[in-house]
Design an enzyme around this catalytic site. Structure first.
Site, PDB file in Angstrom:
ATOM      1  N   TYR A 291     121.068 -97.547 -73.138  1.00 53.32           N
ATOM      2  CA  TYR A 291     122.189 -96.814 -72.516  1.00 53.32           C
ATOM      3  C   TYR A 291     121.914 -95.306 -72.538  1.00 53.32           C
ATOM      4  O   TYR A 291     122.107 -94.618 -71.537  1.00 53.32           O
ATOM      5  CB  TYR A 291     123.477 -97.143 -73.272  1.00 53.32           C
ATOM      6  CG  TYR A 291     124.728 -96.574 -72.641  1.00 53.32           C
ATOM      7  CD1 TYR A 291     125.187 -97.063 -71.418  1.00 53.32           C
ATOM      8  CD2 TYR A 291     125.459 -95.566 -73.268  1.00 53.32           C
ATOM      9  CE1 TYR A 291     126.339 -96.564 -70.838  1.00 53.32           C
ATOM     10  CE2 TYR A 291     126.614 -95.058 -72.687  1.00 53.32           C
ATOM     11  CZ  TYR A 291     127.051 -95.566 -71.475  1.00 53.32           C
ATOM     12  OH  TYR A 291     128.192 -95.055 -70.899  1.00 53.32           O
TER      13      TYR A 291
ATOM     14  N   ALA B 234     119.036 -93.827 -72.681  1.00 56.59           N
ATOM     15  CA  ALA B 234     117.935 -93.533 -71.749  1.00 56.59           C
ATOM     16  C   ALA B 234     118.465 -93.461 -70.318  1.00 56.59           C
ATOM     17  O   ALA B 234     118.135 -92.535 -69.562  1.00 56.59           O
ATOM     18  CB  ALA B 234     116.857 -94.609 -71.855  1.00 56.59           C
TER      19      ALA B 234
ATOM     20  N   LYS C   2     121.572 -92.887 -69.280  1.00 58.27           N
ATOM     21  CA  LYS C   2     122.501 -91.778 -69.041  1.00 58.27           C
ATOM     22  C   LYS C   2     121.805 -90.411 -69.131  1.00 58.27           C
ATOM     23  O   LYS C   2     122.184 -89.475 -68.426  1.00 58.27           O
ATOM     24  CB  LYS C   2     123.690 -91.868 -70.010  1.00 58.27           C
ATOM     25  CG  LYS C   2     124.560 -93.100 -69.773  1.00 58.27           C
ATOM     26  CD  LYS C   2     125.062 -93.176 -68.335  1.00 58.27           C
ATOM     27  CE  LYS C   2     126.093 -94.278 -68.110  1.00 58.27           C
ATOM     28  NZ  LYS C   2     126.565 -94.339 -66.723  1.00 58.27           N
TER      29      LYS C   2
ATOM     30  N   ASN D 150     129.382 -94.397 -60.262  1.00 62.11           N
ATOM     31  CA  ASN D 150     130.122 -94.691 -61.494  1.00 62.11           C
ATOM     32  C   ASN D 150     129.816 -96.085 -62.049  1.00 62.11           C
ATOM     33  O   ASN D 150     130.011 -96.334 -63.235  1.00 62.11           O
ATOM     34  CB  ASN D 150     131.622 -94.540 -61.160  1.00 62.11           C
ATOM     35  CG  ASN D 150     132.535 -95.263 -62.093  1.00 62.11           C
ATOM     36  OD1 ASN D 150     132.791 -94.792 -63.202  1.00 62.11           O
ATOM     37  ND2 ASN D 150     133.049 -96.416 -61.672  1.00 62.11           N
TER      38      ASN D 150
ATOM     39  N   SER E  87     127.188 -89.850 -69.809  1.00 62.14           N
ATOM     40  CA  SER E  87     127.995 -90.177 -70.997  1.00 62.14           C
ATOM     41  C   SER E  87     127.632 -89.186 -72.089  1.00 62.14           C
ATOM     42  O   SER E  87     126.492 -88.695 -72.120  1.00 62.14           O
ATOM     43  CB  SER E  87     127.663 -91.588 -71.487  1.00 62.14           C
ATOM     44  OG  SER E  87     128.194 -91.798 -72.783  1.00 62.14           O
TER      45      SER E  87
END
Ligand SMILES: NC(=O)c1ccc[n+]([C@@H]2O[C@H](COP(=O)([O-])OP(=O)(O)OC[C@H]3O[C@@H](n4cnc5c(N)ncnc54)[C@H](O)[C@@H]3O)[C@@H](O)[C@H]2O)c1
Length: 250
Positions: free
Chosen positions: A155, A157, A159, A90, A142
């Protein structure tokens, strides 16, 4: 009787908003929770909150972007607990940049924490999960990875990569009874999110979300608990959007 009785669960980013909520819920459901974060103060606070409420927790300060640190951490888990049943990847560090502003440093840091670390913890957890007769890995993606978002090229890329790691790991580890799934949250309404978006954007998000609100950390924690527990015993390789239906909006 808790849904995670007898389980040992490790959560990275346990000092953060969603991580802390998950750690507390997992402990309530009977798990021994291993809280992992690079921010030792917030991480220890999470473990202390769990213990104060009567649960069991351990705080492990680790920089998960280091492969050797991940292996060392799991070695310690092996020595103290003998197995691992649940791993939640996480932790994340984010810089929001428009394409012309993206630097090599930001790409390396975000890939290191958000993507490579997921491989390192998975790799290091394998012997412990095999010892437990199987396990459940939950990776945090996400909806940004699924729908694309401006000024989030790195971000998105990372996720999107997390969804690939999830499916590849699920395909490879099924024969060892290790399930691998991902959660793709929509925006969670923390004070920092409210500040970043501002009241107008928040209202727009609510209007374009079928369930009419932004997410809460508890929404994510409950969905993660589903994947962590035997309630999802025949589910692997899936990416579950937890976003009130926003992914369906244009
Ligand atoms: N909050 C949202 O709206 C939202 C939306 C979609 C997806 N997500 C995803 O959910 C996850 C949790 O989000 P959050 O809002 O709780 O984040 P957060 O920033 O509150 O927590 C992230 C935690 O990760 C830790 N961390 C950073 N680098 C680390 C490292 N090298 N080693 C160990 N720990 C490290 C931080 O110290 C922090 O405590 C993230 O993967 C995020 O991308 C969040």
């Amino acid at each position: 009787m808790g849904r995670l009785d007898g389980k040992v669960a490790l959560i990275t980013g346990a000092g953060g908003g969603i991580g802390r909520e998950m750690a507390q819920l997992f402990a309530t459901e009977g798990a021994m929770v291993l809280c992992v974060d690079i921010a030792s103060d917030r991480n220890e606070e999470t473990a202390a909150l769990i213990e104060k409420a009567g649960g069991r927790a351990e705080a492990l300060t680790t920089d998960i972007s280091s492969r050797s640190a991940c292996h060392q951490m799991m070695e310690g888990v092996h020595q103290r607990h003998g197995k691992l049943d649940v791993l939640v990847n996480n932790a994340m560090w984010i810089s929001y940049d428009a394409i012309p502003d993206v630097t090599e440093e930001v790409v390396d840091k975000m890939f290191g924490i958000g993507l490579k670390a997921v491989m390192w913890t998975t790799q290091a957890a394998l012997p412990l999960m095999e010892k437990a007769g199987g396990g459940s890995i939950i990776n945090y993606a996400s909806i940004a990875a699924l729908r694309g978002t401006a000024e989030r090229i790195v971000y998105c890329a990372v996720k999107a990569g997390v969804t690939g790691i999830t499916r590849a790991s699920a395909a490879e580890l099924g024969d060892r009874n290790i399930r691998v799934n991902a959660i793709a949250p929509g925006a969670v309404l923390f004070p920092a999110t409210a500040e970043r978006l501002g009241p107008e954007k928040i209202e727009l998000r609510k209007r374009t979300t079928p369930l009419g609100r932004l997410g809460e950390a508890e929404d994510m924690a409950r969905a993660t608990l589903f994947f962590a527990s035997d309630d999802s015993a025949f589910i692997t390789g899936q990416v579950l959007t937890v976003d009130g239906g926003r992914i369906m909006s244009a």
